[in-house]
Design a protein around this motif. Structure first.
Motif, PDB file in Angstrom:
ATOM      1  N   UNK A 160      23.658   0.123 -20.678  1.00 41.39           N
ATOM      2  CA  UNK A 160      23.935   0.866 -22.190  1.00 41.39           C
ATOM      3  C   UNK A 160      24.777   0.174 -23.294  1.00 41.39           C
ATOM      4  N   UNK A 161      23.938   0.451 -24.705  1.00 39.43           N
ATOM      5  CA  UNK A 161      24.379  -0.491 -25.616  1.00 39.43           C
ATOM      6  C   UNK A 161      24.892   0.481 -26.368  1.00 39.43           C
ATOM      7  N   UNK A 162      25.718  -0.122 -26.199  1.00 42.31           N
ATOM      8  CA  UNK A 162      28.020   0.671 -27.226  1.00 42.31           C
ATOM      9  C   UNK A 162      27.677  -0.322 -28.265  1.00 42.31           C
ATOM     10  N   UNK A 166      29.522   3.431 -33.474  1.00 47.18           N
ATOM     11  CA  UNK A 166      28.430   4.392 -33.545  1.00 47.18           C
ATOM     12  C   UNK A 166      28.965   5.055 -31.777  1.00 47.18           C
ATOM     13  N   UNK A 167      29.639   4.166 -30.761  1.00 48.52           N
ATOM     14  CA  UNK A 167      29.031   4.695 -29.267  1.00 48.52           C
ATOM     15  C   UNK A 167      28.114   4.071 -28.994  1.00 48.52           C
ATOM     16  N   UNK A 168      27.761   4.809 -27.849  1.00 48.77           N
ATOM     17  CA  UNK A 168      26.639   4.689 -26.693  1.00 48.77           C
ATOM     18  C   UNK A 168      24.820   5.008 -28.177  1.00 48.77           C
ATOM     19  N   UNK A 169      24.342   3.579 -27.999  1.00 42.51           N
ATOM     20  CA  UNK A 169      22.991   4.149 -29.258  1.00 42.51           C
ATOM     21  C   UNK A 169      21.489   3.827 -28.105  1.00 42.51           C
ATOM     22  N   UNK A 170      21.674   3.628 -27.220  1.00 44.19           N
ATOM     23  CA  UNK A 170      20.096   2.982 -25.672  1.00 44.19           C
ATOM     24  C   UNK A 170      20.481   3.166 -24.897  1.00 44.19           C
ATOM     25  N   UNK A 243      11.765   8.111 -27.164  1.00 41.03           N
ATOM     26  CA  UNK A 243      11.922   7.733 -28.628  1.00 41.03           C
ATOM     27  C   UNK A 243      12.057   6.084 -27.929  1.00 41.03           C
ATOM     28  N   UNK A 244      11.199   5.912 -27.782  1.00 44.39           N
ATOM     29  CA  UNK A 244      10.687   4.634 -27.242  1.00 44.39           C
ATOM     30  C   UNK A 244      11.243   3.626 -28.671  1.00 44.39           C
ATOM     31  N   UNK A 245      12.096   2.349 -28.520  1.00 44.31           N
ATOM     32  CA  UNK A 245      12.333   1.506 -29.269  1.00 44.31           C
ATOM     33  C   UNK A 245      11.588   0.185 -28.865  1.00 44.31           C
ATOM     34  N   UNK A 260      19.444   6.707 -26.382  1.00 43.77           N
ATOM     35  CA  UNK A 260      20.331   7.161 -26.005  1.00 43.77           C
ATOM     36  C   UNK A 260      20.584   8.833 -26.134  1.00 43.77           C
ATOM     37  N   UNK A 261      20.469   9.547 -27.229  1.00 42.16           N
ATOM     38  CA  UNK A 261      20.480  11.364 -27.144  1.00 42.16           C
ATOM     39  C   UNK A 261      19.808  11.691 -25.754  1.00 42.16           C
TER      40      UNK A 261
END
Length: 267
Positions: A160-162, A166-170, A243-245, A260-261
């Motif tokens: 998890x990237x935090x 913004x907190x956790x994003x992915x 939501x693939x990055x 993350x959402x």
């Protein structure tokens, strides 16, 4: 005047097992999609938090990120003083070791990356968010905490990237494609924030189920190699609205990152 007290060390000693090259997948991501954060940092400070019984992961992190930023400064932080003593002889310009925990004893400096791998998995789930918040409060603006877990030789990895603000994003998953039966085999290596949420009704369970279904759908492509099958799998996920990055250059590595959402735990 009484000198100020050093902050109390935050955390507990973990098992500390590690192996050379174990964290290559997350390091490759830090030196890839996340590298812009390091390139533009005023202070190229990076922390390997809870590096374990051997300092090899910090040594490797320094080598890999030096390609992105030759003046990178990697600090290995461990809560066990004996482990720090073992690492000290390996210190050199841009690489050092010190005793500490989630409070990050860095003399007021703020790191752009904190990599905490196979650390929080040994904590209870309710302890994760406070640990994230403590580390976030120490990050440089735009900095990242990377909280991840992998198997013993790094074939299956998830993190998890935090973000500092913004907190956790992915959530990223990176797999050795050769011999892969199904993508959800990574489930036992999910970070602590998600590992107990892989049950019906939770977003991460739906995500892994969709990933398995897409992988199975493209089984006929196996004759062209596991990489082609994986690329088709990720394209299917993206087309289905996940939501693939990032892009194909990352997917070819056996990697997939989603916002993350789409996987965050339910209330």
């Amino acid at each position: 005047m009484t000198p100020p007290r050093a902050p109390a060390v935050q955390g507990t000693i973990t098992r500390g097992t590690t192996n050379p090259n174990r964290l290559r997948r997350v390091d490759r991501w830090l030196a890839g999609p996340a590298a812009a954060r390091l390139r533009r940092a005023r202070d190229p400070l990076v922390v390997d938090l809870g590096y374990g019984a051997s300092p090899i992961t910090a040594v490797e992190l320094h080598r890999r990120l030096s390609v992105v930023r030759p003046d990178v400064d990697v600090v290995g932080i461990e809560i066990d003083p004996a482990r720090v003593s073992v690492a000290k002889p390996l210190e050199r310009p841009g690489l050092s070791f010190r005793v500490g925990g989630f409070e990050l004893p860095l003399d007021g400096r703020r790191p752009v990356f904190v990599r905490a791998y196979n650390v929080l998995r040994q904590y209870a789930e309710p302890e994760v968010a406070p640990a994230w918040d403590l580390v976030r409060s120490r990050l440089a603006p735009g900095g990242l905490l990377v909280d991840g877990t992998c198997d013993e030789i790094g074939r299956r990895s998830a993190w998890v990237a935090v973000d500092a603000g913004h907190g956790p994003v992915s959530l990223s998953v990176s797999l050795r494609l050769g011999g892969l039966e199904r993508p959800s085999d990574v489930a036992e290596r999910l970070p602590k924030a998600l590992i107990h949420r892989n049950v019906p009704g939770e977003r991460v369970h739906a995500y892994l189920g969709a990933l398995d279904a897409a992988w199975a759908r493209h089984a006929p492509l196996s004759s062209f190699g596991a990489r082609q099958r994986w690329l088709a799998t990720v394209h299917t996920m993206k087309d289905a609205g996940w939501p693939v990055l990032d892009g194909p250059s990352r997917w070819r590595l056996g990697e997939i990152t989603v916002g993350w959402d789409s996987v965050r735990p339910g209330s």
